[in-house]
Design a protein around this motif. Structure first.
Motif, mmCIF file in Angstrom:
data_model
loop_
_atom_site.group_PDB
_atom_site.id
_atom_site.type_symbol
_atom_site.label_atom_id
_atom_site.label_comp_id
_atom_site.label_asym_id
_atom_site.label_seq_id
_atom_site.Cartn_x
_atom_site.Cartn_y
_atom_site.Cartn_z
ATOM 1 N N GLU A 146 57.918 54.347 -73.489
ATOM 2 C CA GLU A 146 58.438 53.744 -72.262
ATOM 3 C C GLU A 146 57.570 52.575 -71.808
ATOM 4 O O GLU A 146 58.077 51.548 -71.326
ATOM 5 C CB GLU A 146 58.507 54.786 -71.154
ATOM 6 N N LEU A 147 56.254 52.714 -71.954
ATOM 7 C CA LEU A 147 55.337 51.685 -71.476
ATOM 8 C C LEU A 147 55.226 50.490 -72.415
ATOM 9 O O LEU A 147 54.753 49.439 -72.013
ATOM 10 C CB LEU A 147 53.949 52.300 -71.249
ATOM 11 N N GLY A 148 55.637 50.645 -73.680
ATOM 12 C CA GLY A 148 55.774 49.478 -74.541
ATOM 13 C C GLY A 148 54.702 49.247 -75.572
ATOM 14 O O GLY A 148 54.498 48.098 -75.980
ATOM 15 N N VAL A 149 54.006 50.300 -76.052
ATOM 16 C CA VAL A 149 53.021 50.062 -77.108
ATOM 17 C C VAL A 149 53.733 49.701 -78.411
ATOM 18 O O VAL A 149 54.882 50.082 -78.637
ATOM 19 C CB VAL A 149 52.097 51.278 -77.331
ATOM 20 N N ASP A 150 53.031 48.994 -79.262
ATOM 21 C CA ASP A 150 53.605 48.559 -80.536
ATOM 22 C C ASP A 150 53.475 49.625 -81.615
ATOM 23 O O ASP A 150 54.317 49.734 -82.506
ATOM 24 C CB ASP A 150 52.912 47.270 -80.992
ATOM 25 N N ARG A 151 52.407 50.422 -81.544
ATOM 26 C CA ARG A 151 52.142 51.405 -82.594
ATOM 27 C C ARG A 151 51.398 52.589 -81.998
ATOM 28 O O ARG A 151 50.513 52.409 -81.149
ATOM 29 C CB ARG A 151 51.303 50.758 -83.709
ATOM 30 N N ILE A 152 51.752 53.784 -82.437
ATOM 31 C CA ILE A 152 51.059 55.009 -82.046
ATOM 32 C C ILE A 152 50.412 55.568 -83.306
ATOM 33 O O ILE A 152 51.111 55.935 -84.258
ATOM 34 C CB ILE A 152 52.023 56.033 -81.419
ATOM 35 N N ALA A 153 49.085 55.601 -83.320
ATOM 36 C CA ALA A 153 48.326 56.023 -84.499
ATOM 37 C C ALA A 153 47.501 57.251 -84.133
ATOM 38 O O ALA A 153 46.356 57.133 -83.676
ATOM 39 C CB ALA A 153 47.424 54.891 -84.984
ATOM 40 N N PRO A 154 48.041 58.465 -84.313
ATOM 41 C CA PRO A 154 47.343 59.682 -83.891
ATOM 42 C C PRO A 154 46.048 59.904 -84.672
ATOM 43 O O PRO A 154 45.927 59.546 -85.849
ATOM 44 C CB PRO A 154 48.352 60.797 -84.186
ATOM 45 N N VAL A 155 45.088 60.533 -83.987
ATOM 46 C CA VAL A 155 43.761 60.760 -84.545
ATOM 47 C C VAL A 155 43.433 62.252 -84.477
ATOM 48 O O VAL A 155 43.754 62.931 -83.493
ATOM 49 C CB VAL A 155 42.700 59.966 -83.761
ATOM 50 N N VAL A 156 42.777 62.740 -85.534
ATOM 51 C CA VAL A 156 42.299 64.122 -85.559
ATOM 52 C C VAL A 156 40.788 64.106 -85.359
ATOM 53 O O VAL A 156 40.058 63.468 -86.130
ATOM 54 C CB VAL A 156 42.656 64.814 -86.887
ATOM 55 N N THR A 157 40.328 64.795 -84.326
ATOM 56 C CA THR A 157 38.894 64.897 -84.040
ATOM 57 C C THR A 157 38.453 66.355 -84.159
ATOM 58 O O THR A 157 39.266 67.256 -84.336
ATOM 59 C CB THR A 157 38.591 64.369 -82.623
ATOM 60 N N ARG A 158 37.150 66.596 -84.031
ATOM 61 C CA ARG A 158 36.628 67.950 -84.242
ATOM 62 C C ARG A 158 37.167 68.947 -83.223
ATOM 63 O O ARG A 158 37.323 70.132 -83.529
ATOM 64 C CB ARG A 158 35.099 67.924 -84.198
ATOM 65 N N ARG A 159 37.443 68.507 -82.023
ATOM 66 C CA ARG A 159 37.885 69.431 -80.971
ATOM 67 C C ARG A 159 39.398 69.451 -80.786
ATOM 68 O O ARG A 159 39.888 70.040 -79.827
ATOM 69 C CB ARG A 159 37.187 69.076 -79.658
ATOM 70 N N PHE A 213 49.586 45.866 -79.040
ATOM 71 C CA PHE A 213 48.692 46.873 -78.480
ATOM 72 C C PHE A 213 49.025 48.233 -79.074
ATOM 73 O O PHE A 213 50.174 48.671 -79.047
ATOM 74 C CB PHE A 213 48.840 46.921 -76.959
ATOM 75 N N TRP A 214 48.006 48.887 -79.653
ATOM 76 C CA TRP A 214 48.181 50.204 -80.264
ATOM 77 C C TRP A 214 47.586 51.281 -79.367
ATOM 78 O O TRP A 214 46.619 51.042 -78.643
ATOM 79 C CB TRP A 214 47.456 50.288 -81.608
ATOM 80 N N LEU A 215 48.158 52.466 -79.465
ATOM 81 C CA LEU A 215 47.558 53.646 -78.865
ATOM 82 C C LEU A 215 47.076 54.550 -79.989
ATOM 83 O O LEU A 215 47.845 54.869 -80.903
ATOM 84 C CB LEU A 215 48.565 54.397 -77.996
ATOM 85 N N CYS A 216 45.807 54.960 -79.929
ATOM 86 C CA CYS A 216 45.227 55.878 -80.917
ATOM 87 C C CYS A 216 44.832 57.154 -80.178
ATOM 88 O O CYS A 216 43.660 57.331 -79.811
ATOM 89 C CB CYS A 216 44.017 55.250 -81.597
ATOM 90 N N PRO A 217 45.779 58.039 -79.942
ATOM 91 C CA PRO A 217 45.490 59.241 -79.165
ATOM 92 C C PRO A 217 45.071 60.399 -80.066
ATOM 93 O O PRO A 217 45.667 60.640 -81.121
ATOM 94 C CB PRO A 217 46.834 59.545 -78.505
ATOM 95 N N ALA A 218 44.050 61.148 -79.679
ATOM 96 C CA ALA A 218 43.733 62.380 -80.390
ATOM 97 C C ALA A 218 44.914 63.341 -80.228
ATOM 98 O O ALA A 218 45.550 63.386 -79.171
ATOM 99 C CB ALA A 218 42.462 62.996 -79.825
ATOM 100 N N LEU A 219 45.206 64.089 -81.275
ATOM 101 C CA LEU A 219 46.308 65.047 -81.215
ATOM 102 C C LEU A 219 46.033 66.100 -80.139
ATOM 103 O O LEU A 219 44.905 66.579 -79.989
ATOM 104 C CB LEU A 219 46.508 65.724 -82.565
ATOM 105 N N LEU A 220 47.107 66.467 -79.423
ATOM 106 C CA LEU A 220 47.044 67.469 -78.372
ATOM 107 C C LEU A 220 48.025 68.593 -78.700
ATOM 108 O O LEU A 220 48.766 68.518 -79.681
ATOM 109 C CB LEU A 220 47.406 66.836 -77.020
ATOM 110 N N LYS A 221 48.059 69.608 -77.858
ATOM 111 C CA LYS A 221 49.088 70.629 -77.994
ATOM 112 C C LYS A 221 50.465 69.972 -77.943
ATOM 113 O O LYS A 221 50.653 68.926 -77.323
ATOM 114 C CB LYS A 221 48.959 71.660 -76.877
ATOM 115 N N LYS A 222 51.445 70.620 -78.580
ATOM 116 C CA LYS A 222 52.735 69.975 -78.844
ATOM 117 C C LYS A 222 53.393 69.398 -77.595
ATOM 118 O O LYS A 222 53.800 68.229 -77.596
ATOM 119 C CB LYS A 222 53.687 70.965 -79.520
ATOM 120 N N ASP A 223 53.502 70.178 -76.527
ATOM 121 C CA ASP A 223 54.221 69.680 -75.356
ATOM 122 C C ASP A 223 53.496 68.509 -74.713
ATOM 123 O O ASP A 223 54.129 67.561 -74.222
ATOM 124 C CB ASP A 223 54.448 70.802 -74.343
#
Length: 251
Positions: A109-122, A88-98
């Motif tokens: 902690e929750l156990g995802v296999d891969r974190i694949a960050p995404v850049v969107t227009r906003r 299971f992958w997480l593809c989260p849009a980038l957020l502010k650093k904190d």
């Protein structure tokens, strides 16, 4: 006669290392990790340290030497194999650093296999320091006694993510405008999957249309309230783990 103390003790410090571990090879710890062991945990020869290598799993190691700049450890007991991780992958849009730091930490902690960050227009942010991100997920894994680390990928633009998406992986899209309830969608999921969550301002109309048009996309709802980006990512992972991941009691 007093009982022999357990070894390694539960209070032993825990570290991930780059070296593949075995009882035949010593491990040299340097830099920040050595400072942590000697100055914070104040280890000395004979003390125990728990090591994980993200390959063979968890080992109890004995401190052989604790110098000013390095610590030498000898793995002695293989405690646990590397834990199985749901595909299971997480593809989260980038957020502010904190806020994105929180996503990295909790996804680990929750156990995802891969974190694949995404850049969107906003997206407010469009870059990610991978070394820093790796340090965050490693520390999170150490603190919650995991024996596996998620992969953290370079951020990609949304159109590239959709264009290069694997044919065999479902893409659950957390759409604030609605979709199938997440628990209902996840409980029938079969095979590799991922969750796509949005930025602070949400996806724009064109992005939403492009995602929904993708043959592997499945729009889902995370409830009746609008969630912040980090909350949506954490809540979505938790629901998936409960409905389709390794929170399920298979007995």
């Amino acid at each position: 006669m007093p009982a022999t103390p357990a070894w390694p003790p539960k209070s032993a410090p825990r570290l991930f290392v780059d070296t593949e571990l075995s009882s035949d090879t010593t491990v040299q710890i340097e830099g920040n990790q050595a400072h942590y062991l000697t100055k914070v945990m104040r280890v000395s020869p004979g003390d125990a340290v728990i090591l994980c290598d993200d390959v063979t799993g968890e080992w109890a190691a004995e401190v052989v030497e604790a110098g000013k700049r390095h610590v030498t450890l000898q793995p002695t007991h293989h405690q646990r194999p590397r834990e199985p991780v749901p595909d299971f992958w997480l593809c989260p849009a980038l957020l502010k650093k904190d806020r994105f730091d929180m996503v990295l930490e909790k996804a680990t902690e929750l156990g995802v296999d891969r974190i694949a960050p995404v850049v969107t227009r906003r997206c407010v942010a469009d870059k990610l320091n991978l070394d820093r991100a790796s340090a965050i997920v490693t520390e999170a894994a150490e603190q919650c006694a995991r024996t596996a680390l998620p992969q953290v990928a370079e951020p990609v633009k949304l159109d590239a993510l959709l264009r290069e998406w694997p044919d065999d992986r479902l893409l659950f899209f957390a759409d604030e405008e609605g979709g199938e309830p997440a628990a209902d969608a996840f409980c029938y999921a079969d095979g590799p999957a991922a969750l796509l969550t949005g930025p602070e301002g949400g996806f724009d109309d064109a992005e939403r249309e492009a995602i929904r048009a993708h043959p592997n996309a499945r729009p889902i709802s995370l409830g009746p309230r609008i969630l912040r980006g980090e909350t949506a990512a954490i809540a979505g992972i938790a629901v998936w783990m409960a409905e389709a991941g390794d929170w399920i009691d298979e007995e």
